[in-house]
Design a protein around this motif. Structure first.
Motif, PDB file in Angstrom:
ATOM      1  N   GLY A  98     -13.614  31.872 -18.660  1.00  0.00           N
ATOM      2  CA  GLY A  98     -13.558  31.300 -17.318  1.00  0.00           C
ATOM      3  C   GLY A  98     -13.320  29.804 -17.352  1.00  0.00           C
ATOM      4  O   GLY A  98     -12.548  29.266 -16.552  1.00  0.00           O
ATOM      5  N   LEU A  99     -13.965  29.118 -18.293  1.00  0.00           N
ATOM      6  CA  LEU A  99     -13.751  27.672 -18.433  1.00  0.00           C
ATOM      7  C   LEU A  99     -12.309  27.399 -18.870  1.00  0.00           C
ATOM      8  O   LEU A  99     -11.680  26.473 -18.364  1.00  0.00           O
ATOM      9  CB  LEU A  99     -14.739  27.068 -19.425  1.00  0.00           C
ATOM     10  CG  LEU A  99     -14.593  25.562 -19.656  1.00  0.00           C
ATOM     11  CD1 LEU A  99     -14.824  24.782 -18.367  1.00  0.00           C
ATOM     12  CD2 LEU A  99     -15.538  25.097 -20.748  1.00  0.00           C
ATOM     13  N   ALA A 100     -11.786  28.215 -19.791  1.00  0.00           N
ATOM     14  CA  ALA A 100     -10.404  28.036 -20.242  1.00  0.00           C
ATOM     15  C   ALA A 100      -9.420  28.213 -19.087  1.00  0.00           C
ATOM     16  O   ALA A 100      -8.450  27.452 -18.954  1.00  0.00           O
ATOM     17  CB  ALA A 100     -10.085  29.013 -21.376  1.00  0.00           C
ATOM     18  N   VAL A 101      -9.657  29.196 -18.226  1.00  0.00           N
ATOM     19  CA  VAL A 101      -8.792  29.419 -17.068  1.00  0.00           C
ATOM     20  C   VAL A 101      -8.868  28.223 -16.122  1.00  0.00           C
ATOM     21  O   VAL A 101      -7.843  27.740 -15.618  1.00  0.00           O
ATOM     22  CB  VAL A 101      -9.168  30.735 -16.338  1.00  0.00           C
ATOM     23  CG1 VAL A 101      -8.476  30.845 -14.989  1.00  0.00           C
ATOM     24  CG2 VAL A 101      -8.846  31.931 -17.213  1.00  0.00           C
ATOM     25  N   TYR A 102     -10.068  27.715 -15.881  1.00  0.00           N
ATOM     26  CA  TYR A 102     -10.247  26.556 -14.999  1.00  0.00           C
ATOM     27  C   TYR A 102      -9.530  25.334 -15.569  1.00  0.00           C
ATOM     28  O   TYR A 102      -8.819  24.632 -14.848  1.00  0.00           O
ATOM     29  CB  TYR A 102     -11.742  26.279 -14.814  1.00  0.00           C
ATOM     30  CG  TYR A 102     -12.054  25.151 -13.872  1.00  0.00           C
ATOM     31  CD1 TYR A 102     -11.730  25.228 -12.522  1.00  0.00           C
ATOM     32  CD2 TYR A 102     -12.698  23.996 -14.321  1.00  0.00           C
ATOM     33  CE1 TYR A 102     -12.024  24.193 -11.653  1.00  0.00           C
ATOM     34  CE2 TYR A 102     -13.001  22.962 -13.453  1.00  0.00           C
ATOM     35  CZ  TYR A 102     -12.654  23.064 -12.123  1.00  0.00           C
ATOM     36  OH  TYR A 102     -12.949  22.036 -11.256  1.00  0.00           O
ATOM     37  N   LEU A 103      -9.688  25.083 -16.861  1.00  0.00           N
ATOM     38  CA  LEU A 103      -9.000  23.954 -17.488  1.00  0.00           C
ATOM     39  C   LEU A 103      -7.486  24.149 -17.469  1.00  0.00           C
ATOM     40  O   LEU A 103      -6.734  23.181 -17.304  1.00  0.00           O
ATOM     41  CB  LEU A 103      -9.509  23.747 -18.913  1.00  0.00           C
ATOM     42  CG  LEU A 103     -10.969  23.286 -19.030  1.00  0.00           C
ATOM     43  CD1 LEU A 103     -11.398  23.258 -20.489  1.00  0.00           C
ATOM     44  CD2 LEU A 103     -11.185  21.940 -18.357  1.00  0.00           C
ATOM     45  N   GLY A 104      -7.036  25.395 -17.612  1.00  0.00           N
ATOM     46  CA  GLY A 104      -5.608  25.690 -17.500  1.00  0.00           C
ATOM     47  C   GLY A 104      -5.079  25.387 -16.117  1.00  0.00           C
ATOM     48  O   GLY A 104      -3.983  24.840 -15.951  1.00  0.00           O
ATOM     49  N   TRP A 105      -5.859  25.740 -15.097  1.00  0.00           N
ATOM     50  CA  TRP A 105      -5.475  25.441 -13.716  1.00  0.00           C
ATOM     51  C   TRP A 105      -5.359  23.929 -13.520  1.00  0.00           C
ATOM     52  O   TRP A 105      -4.406  23.442 -12.909  1.00  0.00           O
ATOM     53  CB  TRP A 105      -6.503  26.040 -12.762  1.00  0.00           C
ATOM     54  CG  TRP A 105      -6.288  25.686 -11.325  1.00  0.00           C
ATOM     55  CD1 TRP A 105      -5.304  26.139 -10.501  1.00  0.00           C
ATOM     56  CD2 TRP A 105      -7.062  24.763 -10.551  1.00  0.00           C
ATOM     57  NE1 TRP A 105      -5.425  25.571  -9.254  1.00  0.00           N
ATOM     58  CE2 TRP A 105      -6.503  24.722  -9.269  1.00  0.00           C
ATOM     59  CE3 TRP A 105      -8.175  23.985 -10.828  1.00  0.00           C
ATOM     60  CZ2 TRP A 105      -7.018  23.922  -8.263  1.00  0.00           C
ATOM     61  CZ3 TRP A 105      -8.686  23.193  -9.823  1.00  0.00           C
ATOM     62  CH2 TRP A 105      -8.106  23.169  -8.549  1.00  0.00           C
TER      63      TRP A 105
END
Length: 167
Positions: A98-105
């Motif tokens: 979830g953190l990786a997706v947020y940082l990707g966004w």
């Protein structure tokens, strides 16, 4: 200007500014952090302990249920509704993925913000102004959980304005 302005602040506000930069930490006999002058440090350490045990996350909105089992004895509050760090809270609730997706966004956002050229003369300036607002919100997220309802109304309104500028 900041230093001169500080001199003219009321004494209670000057003390608050001093307390923000003061980080007193004491350790117990087991060499673990026992107390801190900054409650946020204790909350962050608790969040790190949670993410170690739950790398896939604890689920959205479950901080209040899990936190008491992990909280440090030095914390006086019975429960903490958030971890005072947006990125840590996302990692704890949604896991490392979830953190990786947020940082990707966030990365995608800045990619498009830096790439934008604009059609009208002031488009680029407005784009940079809104990008700076976004960056400020990300910086604030390092010491506070920024997904409160009131803040998100403003935040997504500004992102919507910027998106309208991009299309």
């Amino acid at each position: 200007v900041v230093l001169v302005g500080y001199i003219f602040l009321p004494a209670d506000i000057q003390e608050r500014v001093k307390s923000i930069t003061r980080l007193d930490i004491s350790y117990n006999e087991n060499h673990e952090i026992g107390d801190s002058s900054q409650t946020r440090v204790l909350i962050w350490i608790t969040g790190i302990k949670i993410i170690k045990d739950y790398p896939l996350g604890i689920g959205q909105g479950n901080i209040g249920e899990i936190f008491p089992a992990y909280k440090m004895k030095a914390l006086e509050e019975p429960t903490v509704p958030h971890l005072h760090d947006t990125f840590l809270q996302i990692a704890v609730q949604n896991g490392w993925l979830g953190l990786a997706v947020y940082l990707g966004w966030i990365g995608c956002y800045f990619f498009y913000a830096f790439k934008f050229q604009g059609r009208a003369p002031l488009d680029r300036e407005l784009n940079w102004t809104l990008a700076c607002c976004f960056l400020g919100a990300m910086a604030w997220g390092l010491t506070e959980f920024t997904f409160s309802q009131q803040f998100m109304y403003l935040f997504y309104s500004l992102l919507g304005l910027q998106w309208g500028l991009w299309i």
